[in-house]
Design an enzyme around this catalytic site. Sequence first.
Site, short mmCIF file in Angstrom:
data_model
loop_
_atom_site.label_atom_id
_atom_site.label_comp_id
_atom_site.label_asym_id
_atom_site.label_seq_id
_atom_site.Cartn_x
_atom_site.Cartn_y
_atom_site.Cartn_z
N ASP A 146 -4.30 -4.08 6.54
CA ASP A 146 -4.93 -5.11 5.52
C ASP A 146 -3.36 -5.98 5.19
O ASP A 146 -2.45 -5.58 4.90
CB ASP A 146 -5.12 -4.32 4.05
CG ASP A 146 -5.84 -5.30 3.02
OD1 ASP A 146 -6.56 -5.97 3.56
OD2 ASP A 146 -5.77 -4.42 2.12
N SER A 148 0.84 -1.19 0.13
CA SER A 148 0.13 -0.05 0.09
C SER A 148 1.00 1.20 0.03
O SER A 148 1.90 1.35 -0.75
CB SER A 148 -0.91 -0.02 1.23
OG SER A 148 -1.77 1.00 1.25
N HIS A 182 -3.11 -1.18 -3.18
CA HIS A 182 -4.35 -0.38 -2.78
C HIS A 182 -4.40 0.58 -3.87
O HIS A 182 -3.65 1.56 -3.94
CB HIS A 182 -4.40 0.29 -1.49
CG HIS A 182 -4.63 -0.75 -0.32
ND1 HIS A 182 -4.18 -0.64 0.88
CD2 HIS A 182 -4.98 -2.15 -0.31
CE1 HIS A 182 -4.49 -1.57 1.64
NE2 HIS A 182 -4.81 -2.60 0.77
#
Length: 316
Positions: free
Chosen positions: A130, A11, A38
Amino acid sequence: MIAKLLVVGASAGGIPAVERLVADLPVDLGAAVLVTVHVPAWTQSVLPRILDRAGSLPASHAADGMPVRPNEILVAPPGRHLLVGDGLVRLSSGPKVNRQRPSIDVMFAGAARWAGPGTVAVVLSGALDDGAVGAALVTRAGGQVFVQEPAEAQFKGMPRAALAAAPTAIAAPVGKLGTMVTAAIRARSVQGPRATQEEVPMNGMADSDDVFFLAGSESRLTRMVCPDCGGSLAQVDLPSISWYRCHVGHQWSPGSLAAAQAEISEDKLWAAVAALEEQAAFSRHLAAEDRTDDHLSAAEQATELAGLLRSRLNNS
């Protein structure tokens, strides 16, 4: 049919790390490579082009239904979850996970279900957590998890969370991960891909007459509600991490849920400031018309509360 998967999640601050990892992978890696970074649905991703130039493996955006082949890199397109099952790519516009779509957890979980011990997962730089639940699922399925050394990562949240959720995960500088990942893939001894199994039963809450409905691996209902849809959250317990899922399908790791709750709490407090200021203004309007002390007193109380809240929010 391919039975070895390398799944890579990143990310914030993670694209240079993904680029370096891919640059160190050999042309005969022997595993398909799936990458999720992401990316919001409204953006245009050039990540496949970056990775295609970075190393010896060809890279492209994944397309629904395409075969998963060894020694090729498939990147999750903006706004779509990337899964794999029965040797084919599956793209999904399903509920967001940790407010992300594509989500690293979704990709890791799908890889663990299909390839099991043939899965090698890598968590790189990123905020929040995540990938942590996915890392735990890969470990439980017999796969191996690697993590970018948190001290080196531009954003340490995701690497730290993955290490906590998957105790057997190995942390290393990104400059060494390519060699380590390659060795781990070649050491994987698997009989073949496993049949894809759904974690959640086909029947959902709408098919049930149980107001305490729990699906699949959910262990208990909580009093919390989903920040995205307001549905009740159920807890799912793994050995090293618990996570949360509503009956719609939004899923939350602990850090992401806490961040979402904090954001919602701030929104509600600002809404309270707005309501109090509107109350004060209208009460003064009424006081000017009928010249009663009751309306003026209500206006003063609302003004005082609004000022206290605004001051606290501005200085928090």
